[in-house]
Write a protein that holds these residues in place. Structure first.
Motif, mmCIF file in Angstrom:
data_model
loop_
_atom_site.group_PDB
_atom_site.id
_atom_site.type_symbol
_atom_site.label_atom_id
_atom_site.label_comp_id
_atom_site.label_asym_id
_atom_site.label_seq_id
_atom_site.Cartn_x
_atom_site.Cartn_y
_atom_site.Cartn_z
ATOM 1 N N ALA A 58 65.263 53.725 -39.200
ATOM 2 C CA ALA A 58 64.100 54.215 -40.138
ATOM 3 C C ALA A 58 62.961 54.971 -39.671
ATOM 4 C CB ALA A 58 63.716 52.777 -40.766
ATOM 5 N N ASP A 113 64.018 58.556 -38.905
ATOM 6 C CA ASP A 113 63.920 59.337 -40.186
ATOM 7 C C ASP A 113 62.296 59.786 -40.410
ATOM 8 O OD1 ASP A 113 64.921 60.174 -42.957
ATOM 9 O OD2 ASP A 113 63.319 58.550 -43.633
ATOM 10 N N ASP A 169 59.469 54.609 -44.193
ATOM 11 C CA ASP A 169 60.808 55.592 -44.473
ATOM 12 C C ASP A 169 60.823 55.444 -45.935
ATOM 13 O OD1 ASP A 169 63.398 53.133 -44.436
ATOM 14 O OD2 ASP A 169 61.006 52.548 -43.727
#
Length: 332
Positions: A64, A67, A313
């Motif tokens: 996460a 990302d 995220d």
């Protein structure tokens, strides 16, 4: 390759034992309930095991946060600007740190970590990836103020503290760390420094507990490695087979707790001191606090940092916060 040899600030005794490690372990085993600070997980083997944990299906935080770092790089570059020295509190992740360095084009990179071997390996790898970037590894306990290498002091600075490691500490200790970071980065010297920090979010109990008790047993091995380290470095006689890994969500305190649980009565010694544990008794080895946006802001403000921007995220599991050191004013 522009890599310094590093500055060793760990206090070793005449036998080469880290005095702080021994003091924390003995203090923790003497108290009730028993507890040892999570920072002592990270010897070389512990650091390697944690890198494995970050690749597990159940362990969502790394994916996460990565990302966010990938998709928001342009925003980081715009808000942070070029030419800062990045001071990372903890050895650089092989995935996350390059993403940040590529995004903001820093003037220098200073990883701080208590695990010297892992620190140097990480610094060499990053130097090879960024051959024109001065890399200055500093072996130190970043829970306290750290003196940065010559040449870094005059530069504007960005602190980087990914992985929601701030959640490993109880709020009082987390506030102390944030203030130490502020001091390390030189908040009163020129332009106020910035801090980019990962902060995991509160979510379903099942997802949280699975992230800290994976089906492959890697997190259990990570937890048990603390026993191996104590036995090796502190002449311990803890029977490893008498302890089991446990991870539980504590809803009242908004944290996942990791414990080593005695599966039978045991007696052992560490650094010449005698200890015992009864069956079912635990050594509390880690907290991983989870945050809401409000609790994250309150923690940062208490530590001397004013939040500027927050990113999450796509699945809203994890947040990355950019904060600026709050200007210090004298009391009237």
């Amino acid at each position: 390759m522009k890599t310094d040899t590093g500055i060793a600030l760990v206090d070793l005794d005449e036998e080469g034992v880290d005095r702080a490690f021994r003091a924390d372990v003995l203090k923790g085993l003497n108290q009730l309930p028993k507890a040892i600070p999570a920072r002592w997980f990270y010897d070389q083997e512990g650091s390697r095991l944690f890198e494995r944990i970050t690749q597990l299906d159940e362990y969502y935080p790394t994916r996460a946060e990565t990302d966010i770092l990938k998709t928001r790089s342009n925003e980081f570059a715009q808000l942070v600007g070029q030419g800062r020295a990045v001071v990372e509190f903890g050895s650089g992740s092989s995935v996350k740190t390059p993403l940040l360095l590529e995004a903001i084009d820093p003037a220098a990179y200073v990883p701080l970590d208590i695990s010297g071997d892992f620190l140097r390996e990480s610094a060499v790898a990053l130097s090879q990836k960024f051959p024109d970037l001065p890399v200055h590894p500093v072996e130190a306990d970043f829970m306290r103020r750290v003196s940065l290498p010559d040449g870094v002091g005059p530069l504007k600075k960005l602190g980087f503290f990914p992985g929601s490691t701030i959640g490993n500490m109880v709020p009082r200790t987390a506030v102390d760390l944030l203030r130490s970071m502020r001091a390390t980065l030189g908040a009163d010297e020129g332009e106020s420094p910035l801090l980019l920090i990962g902060m995991d979010l509160v979510k379903e109990q099942q997802k949280l507990e699975a992230a800290y008790d994976d089906s492959d047993g890697v997190t259990a091995a990570f937890n048990m490695n603390l026993v191996t380290r104590i036995n090796r470095e502190l002449s311990g006689t803890i029977p490893a087979d008498a302890l089991d890994h446990r991870a539980v969500w504590n809803d009242d305190l908004a944290r996942v707790e990791m414990h080593l649980v005695a599966n039978r009565d045991i007696d052992f010694t560490v650094s010449g001191e005698s200890f015992s544990m009864r069956s079912g008794e635990t050594i509390h080895t880690e907290n991983s606090h989870k945050f809401t946006p409000r609790s994250a802001n309150l923690l940062l403000l208490a530590g001397g940092w004013t939040p500027i921007k927050r990113w999450v995220d796509e699945d809203e599991r994890f947040s990355v916060v950019l904060a600026r050191a709050t200007e210090q004013r004298e009391a009237p």
